[in-house]
Design an enzyme around this catalytic site. Structure first.
Site, PDB file in Angstrom:
ATOM      1  N   ALA A 121      40.493  45.127  45.358  1.00  0.00           N
ATOM      2  CA  ALA A 121      39.312  45.827  45.866  1.00  0.00           C
ATOM      3  C   ALA A 121      39.567  47.319  45.685  1.00  0.00           C
ATOM      4  O   ALA A 121      40.722  47.761  45.658  1.00  0.00           O
ATOM      5  CB  ALA A 121      39.103  45.473  47.331  1.00  0.00           C
ATOM      6  N   GLY A 139      42.150  41.773  45.879  1.00  0.00           N
ATOM      7  CA  GLY A 139      40.842  41.209  45.555  1.00  0.00           C
ATOM      8  C   GLY A 139      40.783  40.647  44.140  1.00  0.00           C
ATOM      9  O   GLY A 139      39.991  39.750  43.865  1.00  0.00           O
ATOM     10  N   GLU A 187      42.099  37.285  44.455  1.00  0.00           N
ATOM     11  CA  GLU A 187      41.101  36.508  45.212  1.00  0.00           C
ATOM     12  C   GLU A 187      39.906  36.153  44.328  1.00  0.00           C
ATOM     13  O   GLU A 187      39.382  35.041  44.397  1.00  0.00           O
ATOM     14  CB  GLU A 187      40.656  37.324  46.439  1.00  0.00           C
ATOM     15  CG  GLU A 187      41.801  37.506  47.421  1.00  0.00           C
ATOM     16  CD  GLU A 187      41.450  38.458  48.556  1.00  0.00           C
ATOM     17  OE1 GLU A 187      41.271  39.663  48.285  1.00  0.00           O
ATOM     18  OE2 GLU A 187      41.337  38.001  49.691  1.00  0.00           O
ATOM     19  N   GLU A 220      48.012  43.473  50.122  1.00  0.00           N
ATOM     20  CA  GLU A 220      47.234  44.222  51.123  1.00  0.00           C
ATOM     21  C   GLU A 220      48.080  44.691  52.296  1.00  0.00           C
ATOM     22  O   GLU A 220      47.821  45.729  52.892  1.00  0.00           O
ATOM     23  CB  GLU A 220      46.078  43.352  51.646  1.00  0.00           C
ATOM     24  CG  GLU A 220      44.975  43.126  50.638  1.00  0.00           C
ATOM     25  CD  GLU A 220      45.145  41.876  49.804  1.00  0.00           C
ATOM     26  OE1 GLU A 220      46.284  41.382  49.678  1.00  0.00           O
ATOM     27  OE2 GLU A 220      44.137  41.389  49.263  1.00  0.00           O
TER      28      GLU A 220
HETATM   29  N1  CO8 Z   1      41.572  50.609  43.845  1.00  0.00           N
HETATM   30  C1  CO8 Z   1      41.211  51.785  43.297  1.00  0.00           C
HETATM   31  N2  CO8 Z   1      41.828  52.335  42.224  1.00  0.00           N
HETATM   32  C2  CO8 Z   1      42.864  51.653  41.694  1.00  0.00           C
HETATM   33  C3  CO8 Z   1      43.305  50.424  42.208  1.00  0.00           C
HETATM   34  C4  CO8 Z   1      42.594  49.896  43.335  1.00  0.00           C
HETATM   35  N3  CO8 Z   1      42.894  48.698  43.866  1.00  0.00           N
HETATM   36  N4  CO8 Z   1      44.355  49.993  41.473  1.00  0.00           N
HETATM   37  C5  CO8 Z   1      44.561  50.925  40.525  1.00  0.00           C
HETATM   38  N5  CO8 Z   1      43.665  51.940  40.651  1.00  0.00           N
HETATM   39  C6  CO8 Z   1      43.550  53.141  39.831  1.00  0.00           C
HETATM   40  C7  CO8 Z   1      44.651  54.142  40.150  1.00  0.00           C
HETATM   41  O1  CO8 Z   1      44.309  54.883  41.306  1.00  0.00           O
HETATM   42  C8  CO8 Z   1      44.682  54.961  38.884  1.00  0.00           C
HETATM   43  O2  CO8 Z   1      43.595  55.867  38.883  1.00  0.00           O
HETATM   44  P1  CO8 Z   1      43.882  57.459  38.728  1.00  0.00           P
HETATM   45  O3  CO8 Z   1      44.495  57.572  37.373  1.00  0.00           O
HETATM   46  O4  CO8 Z   1      42.531  58.056  38.838  1.00  0.00           O
HETATM   47  O5  CO8 Z   1      44.827  57.800  39.815  1.00  0.00           O
HETATM   48  C9  CO8 Z   1      44.383  53.929  37.799  1.00  0.00           C
HETATM   49  O6  CO8 Z   1      43.760  52.821  38.469  1.00  0.00           O
HETATM   50  C10 CO8 Z   1      45.639  53.423  37.104  1.00  0.00           C
HETATM   51  O7  CO8 Z   1      46.512  52.938  38.111  1.00  0.00           O
HETATM   52  P2  CO8 Z   1      48.067  53.361  38.186  1.00  0.00           P
HETATM   53  O8  CO8 Z   1      48.253  54.753  37.643  1.00  0.00           O
HETATM   54  O9  CO8 Z   1      48.531  53.078  39.582  1.00  0.00           O
HETATM   55  O10 CO8 Z   1      48.682  52.322  37.142  1.00  0.00           O
HETATM   56  P3  CO8 Z   1      50.195  51.784  37.134  1.00  0.00           P
HETATM   57  O11 CO8 Z   1      50.330  51.026  35.857  1.00  0.00           O
HETATM   58  O12 CO8 Z   1      51.148  52.830  37.461  1.00  0.00           O
HETATM   59  O13 CO8 Z   1      50.244  50.710  38.368  1.00  0.00           O
HETATM   60  C11 CO8 Z   1      49.423  48.893  39.724  1.00  0.00           C
HETATM   61  C12 CO8 Z   1      49.466  49.531  38.317  1.00  0.00           C
HETATM   62  C13 CO8 Z   1      50.783  48.371  40.133  1.00  0.00           C
HETATM   63  C14 CO8 Z   1      48.415  47.713  39.652  1.00  0.00           C
HETATM   64  C15 CO8 Z   1      48.932  49.937  40.759  1.00  0.00           C
HETATM   65  O14 CO8 Z   1      47.746  50.559  40.246  1.00  0.00           O
HETATM   66  C16 CO8 Z   1      48.623  49.384  42.108  1.00  0.00           C
HETATM   67  O15 CO8 Z   1      49.521  49.094  42.883  1.00  0.00           O
HETATM   68  N6  CO8 Z   1      47.310  49.254  42.457  1.00  0.00           N
HETATM   69  C17 CO8 Z   1      46.876  48.825  43.756  1.00  0.00           C
HETATM   70  C18 CO8 Z   1      47.107  47.346  43.947  1.00  0.00           C
HETATM   71  C19 CO8 Z   1      46.642  46.928  45.329  1.00  0.00           C
HETATM   72  O16 CO8 Z   1      47.181  47.352  46.332  1.00  0.00           O
HETATM   73  N7  CO8 Z   1      45.614  46.058  45.376  1.00  0.00           N
HETATM   74  C20 CO8 Z   1      45.077  45.571  46.613  1.00  0.00           C
HETATM   75  C21 CO8 Z   1      43.923  46.436  47.051  1.00  0.00           C
HETATM   76  S1  CO8 Z   1      43.260  45.958  48.665  1.00  0.00           S
HETATM   77  C22 CO8 Z   1      42.370  44.544  48.329  1.00  0.00           C
HETATM   78  O17 CO8 Z   1      42.225  44.139  47.227  1.00  0.00           O
HETATM   79  C23 CO8 Z   1      41.712  43.730  49.432  1.00  0.00           C
HETATM   80  C24 CO8 Z   1      41.631  44.526  50.659  1.00  0.00           C
HETATM   81  C25 CO8 Z   1      41.110  43.697  51.791  1.00  0.00           C
HETATM   82  C26 CO8 Z   1      40.824  44.645  52.919  1.00  0.00           C
HETATM   83  C27 CO8 Z   1      40.041  43.973  53.970  1.00  0.00           C
HETATM   84  C28 CO8 Z   1      39.369  45.040  54.793  1.00  0.00           C
HETATM   85  C29 CO8 Z   1      38.204  44.468  55.562  1.00  0.00           C
END
Ligand code: CO8
Length: 258
Positions: free
Chosen positions: A65, A109, A112, A132
């Site tokens: 997400a 997400g 999921e 998460e």
């Molecule tokens: N959301 C928004 N932007 C993202 C996300 C994300 N989930 N994942 C990656 N991006 C963006 C980065 O911010 C980056 O953008 P920018 O260059 O503008 O900073 C771009 O994508 C490239 O990402 P990275 O530079 O981080 O790329 P890497 O190759 O270094 O790393 C990873 C790749 C390991 C996938 C890393 O991007 C990462 O850890 N991403 C987040 C993964 C994560 O935590 N996902 C779970 C999100 S929460 C969710 O899905 C459910 C939440 C439920 C909440 C319930 C509330 C009610």
């Protein structure tokens, strides 16, 4: 129809939907949900389309997400908007079969969403995770439930508590994915698999999907009764008559879709 965050094309009877936010590793924001909801509804309503494939990029199916969309939201916003509920009503509600073709990251997400598919085909590069907990939250689009049903409590609990990723081989061993394919062949394989499904009698395919999904929703006795009733209903279709006649006459069936 033009979409902002996905690409949609039809290949004969197969609809190919590609997540297309490469700058955010296909993070799933409200626009993605709106686009996917519309695309799946259009697919379901189109009598020429009989299977769909949802895929991402080589690097990421979807990295979760969209954290940037959620960072400033408060609990009341999530609650009052019933945040994430439309994934169930607009994506999971799709009645026709669809496959998730996953390469690279399928996190949070993204994992999921892949698990909402009828099954997952994984590239050997695929990595699944529910990280998460590291963000101070927990899965919100069905991950804790679908992952547990797919891989069992021990692995699901470990993944949710540590946020560690599961590679494609482990995911196949654990039953999360149907098959692993070399990354370069993923899309071709998924489209061929979808074409094979699309060539089946369409109502029979839809009922088979419904039957398997019922196994997740109900107890064994009720599930077996529902299966028998659905089977009996299918025997009333013209395609049942055609399918069995074609077998006896040693020729391919020609389907009416009813
Ligand atoms: N959301 C928004 N932007 C993202 C996300 C994300 N989930 N994942 C990656 N991006 C963006 C980065 O911010 C980056 O953008 P920018 O260059 O503008 O900073 C771009 O994508 C490239 O990402 P990275 O530079 O981080 O790329 P890497 O190759 O270094 O790393 C990873 C790749 C390991 C996938 C890393 O991007 C990462 O850890 N991403 C987040 C993964 C994560 O935590 N996902 C779970 C999100 S929460 C969710 O899905 C459910 C939440 C439920 C909440 C319930 C509330 C009610």
């Amino acid at each position: 129809m033009a979409y902002e965050t996905i690409l949609v094309e039809q290949r004969d009877a197969v609809t190919l939907i590609t997540l297309n936010r490469p700058q955010a590793l296909n993070a799933l924001n409200s626009q993605v949900l709106a686009d996917l909801g519309a695309a799946f509804a259009a697919y379901d309503a189109d009598p020429t389309q009989h299977c769909a494939v949802l895929t991402g990029s080589e690097k990421a199916f979807a990295a979760g997400a969209d954290i940037k969309e959620m960072v400033d939201k408060e609990a009341a916003d999530f609650f009052l908007q019933d945040f994430f509920s439309d994934w169930q009503t607009k994506v999971v509600a799709t009645r026709k079969p669809w496959i998730a073709a996953v390469a690279g990251f399928a996190l949070g997400g993204g994992c999921e969403l892949a698990m909402m598919a009828d099954f997952i085909l994984a590239a050997d590069t695929a990595r699944f995770g529910q990280p998460e907990v590291k963000l101070g939250v927990a899965p919100g689009m069905g991950g804790s439930q679908r992952l547990t049903r797919a891989v069992g409590k021990a692995k699901a609990m470990e993944m949710c508590l540590t946020g560690r990723m599961m590679g494609a081989e482990e995911a196949e061993r654990a039953g999360l994915v149907a098959r692993i394919v070399p990354a370069a062949e993923l899309l071709d394989d998924a489209l061929k698999t979808a074409a094979a499904i699309a060539a089946m009698p369409p109502m029979a395919a839809m009922v088979n999907k419904e039957m398997v999904n019922i196994a997740f929703e109900t107890n064994l006795a009720q599930g077996i009764l529902t299966e028998r009733r659905l089977f009996q209903i299918l025997t009333a279709t013209q395609d049942k008559k055609e399918g069995m006649t074609a077998f006896v006459e040693k020729r391919p069936g020609v389907w009416k879709g009813r």
